[in-house]
Enzyme design. Structure first.
Site, mmCIF file in Angstrom:
data_model
loop_
_atom_site.group_PDB
_atom_site.id
_atom_site.type_symbol
_atom_site.label_atom_id
_atom_site.label_comp_id
_atom_site.label_asym_id
_atom_site.label_seq_id
_atom_site.Cartn_x
_atom_site.Cartn_y
_atom_site.Cartn_z
ATOM 1 N N ASP A 249 0.851 -1.197 0.000
ATOM 2 C CA ASP A 249 0.000 0.000 0.000
ATOM 3 C C ASP A 249 0.888 1.248 0.000
ATOM 4 O O ASP A 249 1.793 1.366 0.838
ATOM 5 C CB ASP A 249 -0.881 -0.044 1.258
ATOM 6 N N HIS A 250 0.637 2.166 -0.920
ATOM 7 C CA HIS A 250 1.370 3.446 -0.986
ATOM 8 C C HIS A 250 2.879 3.295 -1.144
ATOM 9 O O HIS A 250 3.648 4.000 -0.471
ATOM 10 C CB HIS A 250 1.095 4.315 0.252
ATOM 11 N N ASP B 26 2.781 5.064 -5.266
ATOM 12 C CA ASP B 26 2.031 6.303 -5.038
ATOM 13 C C ASP B 26 2.885 7.501 -5.422
ATOM 14 O O ASP B 26 3.705 7.972 -4.650
ATOM 15 C CB ASP B 26 1.604 6.381 -3.568
ATOM 16 N N HIS C 110 -7.144 10.299 4.420
ATOM 17 C CA HIS C 110 -6.658 9.219 5.289
ATOM 18 C C HIS C 110 -6.828 9.595 6.764
ATOM 19 O O HIS C 110 -6.623 10.749 7.135
ATOM 20 C CB HIS C 110 -5.180 8.936 4.996
ATOM 21 N N HIS D 201 -9.331 5.506 -1.405
ATOM 22 C CA HIS D 201 -8.510 5.520 -0.191
ATOM 23 C C HIS D 201 -9.248 6.310 0.887
ATOM 24 O O HIS D 201 -10.124 7.104 0.588
ATOM 25 C CB HIS D 201 -7.154 6.187 -0.488
ATOM 26 N N GLY E 280 -10.960 5.050 3.679
ATOM 27 C CA GLY E 280 -12.284 4.489 3.979
ATOM 28 C C GLY E 280 -12.779 4.823 5.380
ATOM 29 O O GLY E 280 -13.984 4.924 5.610
ATOM 30 N N ASN F 165 -10.053 1.044 0.602
ATOM 31 C CA ASN F 165 -8.997 0.873 1.599
ATOM 32 C C ASN F 165 -9.476 1.334 2.971
ATOM 33 O O ASN F 165 -9.956 2.462 3.117
ATOM 34 C CB ASN F 165 -7.785 1.734 1.221
ATOM 35 N N THR G 144 -7.272 2.885 9.393
ATOM 36 C CA THR G 144 -7.309 3.478 10.735
ATOM 37 C C THR G 144 -8.374 2.856 11.630
ATOM 38 O O THR G 144 -8.094 2.446 12.762
ATOM 39 C CB THR G 144 -7.535 5.002 10.614
HETATM 40 P P1 13P Z 1 -7.926 5.125 6.392
HETATM 41 O O1 13P Z 1 -6.804 4.956 7.371
HETATM 42 O O2 13P Z 1 -8.553 6.469 6.409
HETATM 43 O O3 13P Z 1 -8.928 4.023 6.509
HETATM 44 O O4 13P Z 1 -7.279 5.004 4.930
HETATM 45 C C1 13P Z 1 -6.681 3.809 4.569
HETATM 46 C C2 13P Z 1 -6.019 3.895 3.254
HETATM 47 O O5 13P Z 1 -6.475 4.570 2.356
HETATM 48 C C3 13P Z 1 -4.813 3.088 3.081
HETATM 49 O O6 13P Z 1 -4.248 3.273 1.835
#
Ligand code: 13P
Length: 275
Positions: A82-83, A104, A172, A201, A203, A223, A226
């Site tokens: 991820d990223h 990313d 995020h 992203h 979510g 995604n 958190t």
């Molecule tokens: P959140 O931490 O806001 O759920 O975002 C997660 C995310 O987009 C990971 O790439």
């Protein structure tokens, strides 16, 4: 079953008008919660790992565990960086058995983002893996840049990404105020790129009714990091409070937080599949 790439699950989900959850695991407990939620919901899932863990040895060590868990799962699982920050992280992820990556470049000037993402796509495809890129920028404690419809189309064509993260008003982490999603922008991008799975992203905390409207516009991968990780931590805290200083073996202690995370993830998987 063996790991699957995003290409084996996302295009079919997009055609079906559904989305698949991509959840950030950081240890055995959060990883097994994702797998158990996929099993319970009989749903494909994307297990993903933060890029910072690719710079400190954690993603390499965790990778072996994640692959074993995914292979034992009866549902399709993709294992995703991820990223990803640079091509070295992409190469490492592919070497360590991750079969899906994101580069990313969303903070870079357009041409640099295209060049870096296209190079990552080539590396991924050469390894039989799938690749995600981002155009526009979903805030990570910095400013949002909403995705322009034209740039999304151009970026997709110039990079060959298998999934495209777009910025339509999410961010995020936790929100200070409720986000307003630009669903019209999402609809236009989805209409212009009818076969390309779009990625949302940020979510966490995004109102589910809006998320579901975005799915109808072509969002296919969602995604969530958190709120999932916080669910784990809050349940660890509750378990410690209940022990009141007494000892519990860690493996037994963790069964409670794992079960709470599984329930949380099952709700998200169902909502993303519009069930
Ligand atoms: P959140 O931490 O806001 O759920 O975002 C997660 C995310 O987009 C990971 O790439």
């Amino acid at each position: 079953m063996p790991l699957v790439t995003m290409n084996e699950i996302l295009p079919a989900a997009r055609r079906a008008g559904k989305a698949i959850g991509a959840f950030n695991a950081a240890n055995y407990e959060t990883a097994v919660a994702v797998i158990q939620a996929a099993e319970a919901e009989k749903s494909p899932v994307i297990l993903q790992v933060y890029s910072r863990m690719f710079g400190n040895g954690k993603a390499e060590a965790l990778g072996g565990l994640l692959i074993r868990l995914a292979q034992k799962c009866s549902q399709p699982v993709a294992l995703h960086l991820d990223h990803g920050e640079n091509l070295e992280q992409v190469r490492n992820a592919l070497d360590w058995g991750y079969n899906s990556i994101m580069l990313d470049g969303s903070r870079l000037p357009y041409a640099d983002n295209v060049a870096a993402t296209a190079a990552a796509v080539r590396l991924a495809h050469a390894a039989g893996a799938s690749a995600e890129g981002e155009i526009g920028h979903v805030a990570m404690g910095d400013a949002t840049a909403l995705t322009e419809v034209e740039s999304a189309c151009q970026f997709a064509a110039e990079t060959g990404v298998d999934a495209l993260a777009i910025s339509i008003g999410t961010a995020h982490g936790y929100y200070q105020t409720e986000p307003k999603l630009d669903l019209e922008r999402c609809r236009q991008i989805g209409e212009r790129l009818p076969d390309l799975p779009l990625v949302l992203h940020g979510g966490t905390g995004t109102p589910m009714a809006d998320v579901q409207k975005a799915i109808a516009c072509g969002i296919t991968k969602i995604n969530v990091a958190t709120e999932f990780q916080h669910c784990f931590l809050k349940n660890v805290q509750a378990g410690l409070d209940a022990l009141d200083g007494k000892f519990s073996p860690i493996d037994k202690f963790m069964d409670g937080p794992i079960a709470a995370c599984v329930e949380h993830l099952r709700g998200l998987i169902r909502a993303f599949a519009l069930r």
